[in-house]
Write an enzyme that holds these catalytic residues in place. Structure first.
Site, mmCIF file in Angstrom:
data_model
loop_
_atom_site.group_PDB
_atom_site.id
_atom_site.type_symbol
_atom_site.label_atom_id
_atom_site.label_comp_id
_atom_site.label_asym_id
_atom_site.label_seq_id
_atom_site.Cartn_x
_atom_site.Cartn_y
_atom_site.Cartn_z
ATOM 1 N N SER A 189 0.830 -1.212 0.000
ATOM 2 C CA SER A 189 0.000 0.000 0.000
ATOM 3 C C SER A 189 0.863 1.261 0.000
ATOM 4 O O SER A 189 0.486 2.279 -0.563
ATOM 5 C CB SER A 189 -0.907 0.012 1.227
ATOM 6 O OG SER A 189 -1.688 -1.153 1.291
ATOM 7 N N TRP A 225 4.350 -10.334 -6.096
ATOM 8 C CA TRP A 225 2.947 -10.340 -6.498
ATOM 9 C C TRP A 225 2.718 -9.753 -7.890
ATOM 10 O O TRP A 225 1.859 -8.891 -8.069
ATOM 11 C CB TRP A 225 2.085 -9.587 -5.474
ATOM 12 C CG TRP A 225 1.923 -10.285 -4.175
ATOM 13 C CD1 TRP A 225 2.446 -9.908 -2.982
ATOM 14 C CD2 TRP A 225 1.181 -11.493 -3.931
ATOM 15 N NE1 TRP A 225 2.081 -10.809 -2.010
ATOM 16 C CE2 TRP A 225 1.303 -11.782 -2.569
ATOM 17 C CE3 TRP A 225 0.443 -12.354 -4.755
ATOM 18 C CZ2 TRP A 225 0.717 -12.900 -1.985
ATOM 19 C CZ3 TRP A 225 -0.144 -13.464 -4.178
ATOM 20 C CH2 TRP A 225 -0.005 -13.725 -2.809
ATOM 21 N N ARG A 229 -34.379 -26.121 -5.034
ATOM 22 C CA ARG A 229 -34.136 -26.860 -3.791
ATOM 23 C C ARG A 229 -35.313 -26.700 -2.815
ATOM 24 O O ARG A 229 -35.816 -25.590 -2.624
ATOM 25 C CB ARG A 229 -32.839 -26.342 -3.152
ATOM 26 C CG ARG A 229 -32.482 -26.951 -1.826
ATOM 27 C CD ARG A 229 -31.912 -28.328 -1.971
ATOM 28 N NE ARG A 229 -31.449 -28.837 -0.682
ATOM 29 C CZ ARG A 229 -31.038 -30.089 -0.497
ATOM 30 N NH1 ARG A 229 -31.027 -30.953 -1.512
ATOM 31 N NH2 ARG A 229 -30.619 -30.496 0.687
ATOM 32 N N GLU A 249 -4.813 -3.839 -6.484
ATOM 33 C CA GLU A 249 -5.002 -2.489 -7.059
ATOM 34 C C GLU A 249 -5.535 -1.504 -6.001
ATOM 35 O O GLU A 249 -6.335 -0.623 -6.297
ATOM 36 C CB GLU A 249 -5.856 -2.550 -8.324
ATOM 37 C CG GLU A 249 -5.190 -3.456 -9.359
ATOM 38 C CD GLU A 249 -5.648 -3.254 -10.776
ATOM 39 O OE1 GLU A 249 -6.163 -2.177 -11.092
ATOM 40 O OE2 GLU A 249 -5.460 -4.185 -11.580
ATOM 41 N N GLY A 250 -5.060 -1.703 -4.782
ATOM 42 C CA GLY A 250 -5.477 -0.876 -3.652
ATOM 43 C C GLY A 250 -6.555 -1.575 -2.853
ATOM 44 O O GLY A 250 -7.624 -1.872 -3.385
ATOM 45 N N THR A 251 -6.254 -1.845 -1.574
ATOM 46 C CA THR A 251 -7.229 -2.534 -0.714
ATOM 47 C C THR A 251 -8.456 -1.639 -0.485
ATOM 48 O O THR A 251 -8.435 -0.438 -0.798
ATOM 49 C CB THR A 251 -6.596 -2.834 0.659
ATOM 50 O OG1 THR A 251 -6.248 -1.577 1.270
ATOM 51 C CG2 THR A 251 -5.357 -3.704 0.537
ATOM 52 N N SER A 252 -9.492 -2.208 0.131
ATOM 53 C CA SER A 252 -10.689 -1.412 0.436
ATOM 54 C C SER A 252 -10.348 -0.260 1.384
ATOM 55 O O SER A 252 -10.928 0.832 1.287
ATOM 56 C CB SER A 252 -11.770 -2.299 1.057
ATOM 57 O OG SER A 252 -12.245 -3.210 0.086
#
Ligand code: FAD
Length: 390
Positions: free
Chosen positions: A137, A161, A273, A372-375
């Site tokens: 990050s 990564w 189901r 591509e950038g965490t939350s």
């Protein structure tokens, strides 16, 4: 904040690429998705076929090997591929968003002719390498170095990564030329993986998107010609973040595809189901899950179209669309995780079984909240934009 118009009418071209991607995914990817997920092998044959269909450089002009379409076409096609298999979608998004966008926007004509054409046409595989073992990050702390010696930069260090690295022909690399300047000391380079000093490291065993090969790469006195520098010295962080704006719209579309797949499987199962003498769908507990999934999916779709339109407007005005891209990625990725979670629950034991793809959707959804950038990073980006902070 840019406020793009939300009036969106899909053109015949949009419908055509969506149908092309849908047909291809159903005919060619669906039969092999589980097998490649299990083996972790890179699906090179289907990826090459996607290149031949124009899916590996959708937004690039035809003169540079692309399909010459717009961002809406890109998100529609990526959603269809990811609805069947997120691994193929990851490879497609790195080629399209992370490799091609950067060279198209920041590359010289010679770089476009050599690298963009080959990757946008799907003839070669591209990758993007920002992350390092001790720097994710926070890119300003990267340890790899490029030192200029006359007409070359000598590059040393370890990157981690890197999606598609085990097979990539060309990589956009971000490394430090002036470490004391932190973010402002990062420079971008175009790397040819068949040159001495480039070493492919260990392949990462992963929870999901298992057929999208990911590995470390190592540079041992790799000599990169000056003409392969992308942009100016110190411009690397700006290039990396500009490219990630585009990439995040792609990941949002990937998340939407996974969410829809999980949702459609759930609706079908709830209609079939039975328990306690009723279909699962007749229970209010199931209905609430279905309602929440559907509502979130449609909200995510609008945020993605909003971001795609903002990108198209920005192309004309030269502006950025950072806020719209981050909001789309944040919401769509959390929607994918929510829907995959609900889908496993609605399927009960069968949701946990490898006999159905629902458990794969569950494993694949998680990555969209990380790469591509965490939350957390998306929330920081959004809040900083709104608060006027840098
Ligand atoms: C399958 C896969 C494929 C990938 N492909 C690529 C690729 O092709 N190219 C590439 O360059 N990278 C790639 N990545 C790397 C990915 O982008 C990073 O993993 C991601 O950006 C997070 O970095 P990190 O893993 O170092 O986590 P860290 O940065 O160490 O973060 C760990 C946790 O701390 C949180 N955190 C960090 N800072 C803050 C803060 N300021 N406030 C609140 N929380 C915070 C994070 O959100 C996260 O939850 C890939 C990763 C994976 C798993």
């Amino acid at each position: 904040m840019t406020t793009p118009s939300l009036s969106l009418t899909l053109t015949a071209e949009h419908e055509m690429i969506r149908q092309t991607a849908r047909d291809f995914a159903q005919k060619e990817i669906a039969p092999i998705a589980a097998e490649f997920d299990e083996s972790g092998d890179f699906p090179i044959t289907t990826i090459k076929k996607m290149g031949a269909l124009g899916l590996m450089g959708i937004e690039m002009p035809e003169e540079y090997g692309g399909a010459g379409m717009d961002t809406i076409a890109y998100v529609l096609a990526l959603e269809e591929i990811c609805k069947v298999d997120a691994s193929h979608g990851t490879i497609m998004s790195v080629n399209n968003s992370l490799f091609c966008n950067g060279i198209y926007k920041f590359g010289t004509e010679a770089q476009k002719q050599k690298y963009l054409k080959a990757v946008a046409s799907g003839e070669k595989i591209g990758a993007y390498s920002l992350t390092e073992p001790m720097s994710g990050s926070d890119a300003g702390t990267m340890k790899s170095r490029a030192v200029r010696e006359g007409d070359v930069y000598v590059i040393n260090g370890r990157k981690s990564w890197v999606t598609s690295a085990p097979v990539a022909d060309y990589i956009v690399l971000f490394t430090m030329t002036a470490p004391e300047k932190k973010h402002k000391g990062i420079t971008a380079f175009l790397i040819e993986t068949d040159q001495p000093g480039f070493v492919r490291g260990k392949k990462e065993p992963k929870l999901g998107i298992r057929a999208s090969a990911t590995s470390e790469i190592v540079f041992e006195n790799y000599r990169c010609p000056v003409e392969n520098r992308l942009g100016e010295e110190g411009e690397g962080f700006k290039i990396a973040m500009t490219v990630l704006d585009a990439g995040r719209i792609g990941i949002a579309s990937q998340a939407l595809g996974i969410a829809e797949a999980a949702y459609e499987a759930s609706v079908a199962y709830a209609k079939e189901r039975e328990a306690f003498g009723s279909k699962l769908g007749e229970f209010q507990g199931t209905q609430f899950k279905i309602a929440d999934m559907k509502t979130r999916i449609e909200a995510a779709r609008l945020l993605i179209y909003n971001a795609a339109l903002a990108k198209m407007n920005a192309k004309a005005s030269g502006g950025r669309y950072t806020l719209e891209a981050s909001m789309a990625k944040l919401y769509a990725s959390e929607t994918a995780m929510f829907c995959a979670h609900q889908a496993v629950q609605i399927h009960g034991g069968m949701g946990y079984s490898k006999e159905l793809p629902v458990e794969r959707f569950f494993r694949d959804a998680k990555i969209t909240e990380i790469y591509e950038g965490t939350s957390e990073i998306q929330r920081m980006v959004i809040a900083r934009q709104e608060l006027g902070l840098r």
